[in-house]
Design a protein around this motif. Sequence first.
Motif, short mmCIF file in Angstrom:
data_model
loop_
_atom_site.label_atom_id
_atom_site.label_comp_id
_atom_site.label_asym_id
_atom_site.label_seq_id
_atom_site.Cartn_x
_atom_site.Cartn_y
_atom_site.Cartn_z
N VAL A 104 70.99 3.40 -19.35
CA VAL A 104 69.99 3.47 -20.42
C VAL A 104 69.98 2.12 -21.14
N ALA A 105 68.87 1.37 -20.99
CA ALA A 105 68.86 -0.03 -21.44
C ALA A 105 67.88 -0.29 -22.57
N THR A 106 68.38 -0.96 -23.62
CA THR A 106 67.51 -1.46 -24.67
C THR A 106 66.95 -2.82 -24.27
N LEU A 107 65.92 -3.26 -24.98
CA LEU A 107 65.40 -4.61 -24.77
C LEU A 107 66.41 -5.64 -25.25
N PRO A 108 66.56 -6.77 -24.54
CA PRO A 108 67.32 -7.89 -25.10
C PRO A 108 66.61 -8.35 -26.37
N SER A 109 67.36 -8.52 -27.47
CA SER A 109 66.67 -8.62 -28.75
C SER A 109 66.84 -9.93 -29.51
N TYR A 110 67.25 -10.99 -28.83
CA TYR A 110 67.38 -12.27 -29.54
C TYR A 110 66.01 -12.92 -29.73
N TYR A 111 65.20 -12.91 -28.67
CA TYR A 111 63.86 -13.49 -28.73
C TYR A 111 62.81 -12.39 -28.87
N ALA A 112 61.75 -12.69 -29.61
CA ALA A 112 60.59 -11.80 -29.62
C ALA A 112 59.92 -11.89 -28.25
N LEU A 113 59.65 -10.75 -27.63
CA LEU A 113 59.12 -10.74 -26.28
C LEU A 113 57.66 -10.31 -26.26
N THR A 114 56.89 -10.86 -25.33
CA THR A 114 55.51 -10.41 -25.12
C THR A 114 55.55 -9.10 -24.34
N GLU A 115 54.42 -8.42 -24.30
CA GLU A 115 54.35 -7.17 -23.54
C GLU A 115 54.69 -7.41 -22.07
N GLU A 116 54.21 -8.51 -21.51
CA GLU A 116 54.46 -8.79 -20.10
C GLU A 116 55.94 -9.10 -19.86
N GLN A 117 56.57 -9.77 -20.82
CA GLN A 117 58.01 -10.04 -20.68
C GLN A 117 58.83 -8.75 -20.74
N MET A 118 58.42 -7.83 -21.59
CA MET A 118 59.10 -6.53 -21.64
C MET A 118 58.97 -5.80 -20.31
#
Length: 297
Positions: A104-118
Amino acid sequence: MNNSKYRGVVVPMVTPVTQDGRLDVEAVKRITNFFAENQVAPLLMGTTGEGNSVSQADGQLFVETVVKAANKRIVVYAGLTGTCFSEQVRQAEAYTALGADVIVATLPSYYALTEEQMYDYYKTLADCITGPLMLYNILATTHMSIPVDVIRRLADHPNIVGLKDSERDLERMAQCIDIAKQRDDFAYFCGWAAQSAHSLELGGNGIVPSTGNFVPDMFQQLFEAAMQGDWATANRLQDETNEIAKIYQKDRTLGQSLTALKVMMQTKGLCEPWMLMPLTRLAAEEEQSIASKAQAL
């Protein structure tokens, strides 16, 4: 509700540690057995489990200990956090090899990500790991929300089996549940404990309540009542568990509430309220007040 094999009550398990920050293996076994006896599954190293603060070595020991103690009685969900992709893949593979059933994985949260990066992050992670992957959306800690359209696209991936959504947005909840209801290979889990009964009434597959660390039986009863369409019982249990949650959550930060939750668990002999840095214990008087309220239930 769809026919996904991932369903029911999944408790985001606290990570019990000793005063010097080592994993408390005996407490892990006690809590795992407590969960198994009440037919609820653990999510290890989620937000409630201080996932970002658990070392790689302790993470693997944690999974190994829970898998052995569970002895196939319950599904084991292993949380994945962090910002280094290659290390995340290695850790996910280690957890799977040790017997974890779902990552179960959260988004890496150091950088703000675009929808495509997510989208690319989750797609690539799902491509790279052996075990099934569940998305974990939690705006409160990652400061990003996985858009519903991205979730819809990711649901098509054969190795992505569901979403644990902790965002407090009723419209979003309904939209995400609709995605899951349209297919049998993608499950919706509500991580907003106060809306557990409501999410099940909408057709969600499961619930992920942190208060389940203290009263797993009540959430299992809530889930069973919901499955039987007994909404009077489900909503009564929702109200009762909401009141219990206030004991450790009210007027506290998220981190402080996790300490308070361990204090409550200590009254049942499950673990001690030591925390991993940067979180710390509460003042002795506050801990005593919490324990008194927990024991009075």
